[in-house]
Design an enzyme around this catalytic site. Structure first.
Site, PDB file in Angstrom:
ATOM      1  N   HIS A 179      -3.054  -8.480  -5.338  1.00 41.45           N
ATOM      2  CA  HIS A 179      -3.396  -7.296  -4.294  1.00 41.45           C
ATOM      3  C   HIS A 179      -4.494  -7.996  -3.257  1.00 41.45           C
ATOM      4  O   HIS A 179      -5.744  -8.245  -3.823  1.00 41.45           O
ATOM      5  CB  HIS A 179      -4.193  -6.321  -5.014  1.00 41.45           C
ATOM      6  CG  HIS A 179      -3.124  -5.271  -5.951  1.00 41.45           C
ATOM      7  ND1 HIS A 179      -2.698  -4.354  -5.391  1.00 41.45           N
ATOM      8  CD2 HIS A 179      -2.534  -5.468  -7.154  1.00 41.45           C
ATOM      9  CE1 HIS A 179      -1.761  -3.754  -6.122  1.00 41.45           C
ATOM     10  NE2 HIS A 179      -1.796  -4.379  -7.044  1.00 41.45           N
ATOM     11  N   CYS A 203       2.680  -6.403  -4.072  1.00 46.05           N
ATOM     12  CA  CYS A 203       2.725  -6.130  -5.267  1.00 46.05           C
ATOM     13  C   CYS A 203       4.088  -5.711  -5.559  1.00 46.05           C
ATOM     14  O   CYS A 203       5.297  -6.308  -5.153  1.00 46.05           O
ATOM     15  CB  CYS A 203       1.540  -5.235  -5.996  1.00 46.05           C
ATOM     16  SG  CYS A 203       1.638  -5.146  -7.851  1.00 46.05           S
ATOM     17  N   GLU A 241      -6.055  -6.552  -0.985  1.00 39.88           N
ATOM     18  CA  GLU A 241      -7.132  -5.685  -0.636  1.00 39.88           C
ATOM     19  C   GLU A 241      -8.095  -5.712  -1.906  1.00 39.88           C
ATOM     20  O   GLU A 241      -9.206  -4.965  -1.579  1.00 39.88           O
ATOM     21  CB  GLU A 241      -6.388  -4.163  -0.432  1.00 39.88           C
ATOM     22  CG  GLU A 241      -5.989  -3.446  -1.531  1.00 39.88           C
ATOM     23  CD  GLU A 241      -4.445  -3.777  -2.007  1.00 39.88           C
ATOM     24  OE1 GLU A 241      -4.191  -3.180  -3.237  1.00 39.88           O
ATOM     25  OE2 GLU A 241      -4.072  -4.921  -1.791  1.00 39.88           O
TER      26      GLU A 241
END
Length: 197
Positions: free
Chosen positions: A178, A78, A180
């Site tokens: 992202h 990001c 994650e």
């Protein structure tokens, strides 16, 4: 055991990246210790917030030159990806300059900003970072600024205009989304970063 260090940029999403690796069975540590960073096998540069604040944090922690000189694989996430480019219009700040390009606000095409949610990412099938991930998979984004496609772009996404979803220059990689927070495909991308690069 791969020694994974998450560079402590002073931003808020560090622990979610750490937990994402732990869910995959890897141990990851958050650190701003220069020796630990230099000795890591793999490094993550995550970030949320503004480029100006993040660059200030890196400067205050004497991390800028250390990051530029790293020779092991580094993945910016990001804002961390945007910091790898040359300049950010978000606060008019010079960034790390490891990749070509300027981070600019996504142009107003009548779509809400920030660009938030799942969007399709296009990448070449032989790209090791995206190994075993179906082409045109959806990843999770939250951002208002982006790097427009350039010579280092290895994946693109479209939100009114095409922008860089992933960049690569040598041992440095960056993703605008992202991983994650991107479910199965995000986990696979993190695994690829550890195993394939």
């Amino acid at each position: 055991m791969t020694n994974i260090i998450i560079i402590d940029t002073g931003c808020a999403n560090l622990s979610s990246v750490k937990f994402a690796f732990e869910r995959l069975g890897y141990k990851a540590e958050i650190s701003q210790d220069l020796n630990q960073i230099k000795q890591a096998d793999k490094l993550l540069l995550p970030g949320v917030g503004t480029a100006k604040a993040a660059m200030l944090n890196l400067a205050n922690r004497n991390l800028i030159d250390t990051i530029k000189q790293l020779t092991q694989p580094v993945l910016g996430i990001c804002l961390g990806m945007q910091l790898l480019a040359q300049f950010s219009q978000e606060g008019d700040v010079k960034t790390l300059g490891i990749m070509s390009g300027t981070t600019a606000k996504l142009p107003d095409k009548g779509l809400p900003l920030p660009h938030m949610g799942w969007n399709q990412v296009k990448f070449a099938e032989n790209e090791p970072l995206f190994s075993d991930i179906p082409v045109n998979s959806y990843f999770y984004f939250v951002h208002s600024f982006a790097v427009l496609p350039n010579e280092h772009t290895i994946a693109t996404c479209d939100y009114g205009v095409p922008f860089s979803a992933a960049l690569n220059n040598g041992n440095f990689y960056g993703v605008q989304f992202h991983p994650e927070r991107s479910g199965k495909v995000g986990s696979q991308l993190l695994r690829n970063f550890v195993e394939n690069l």
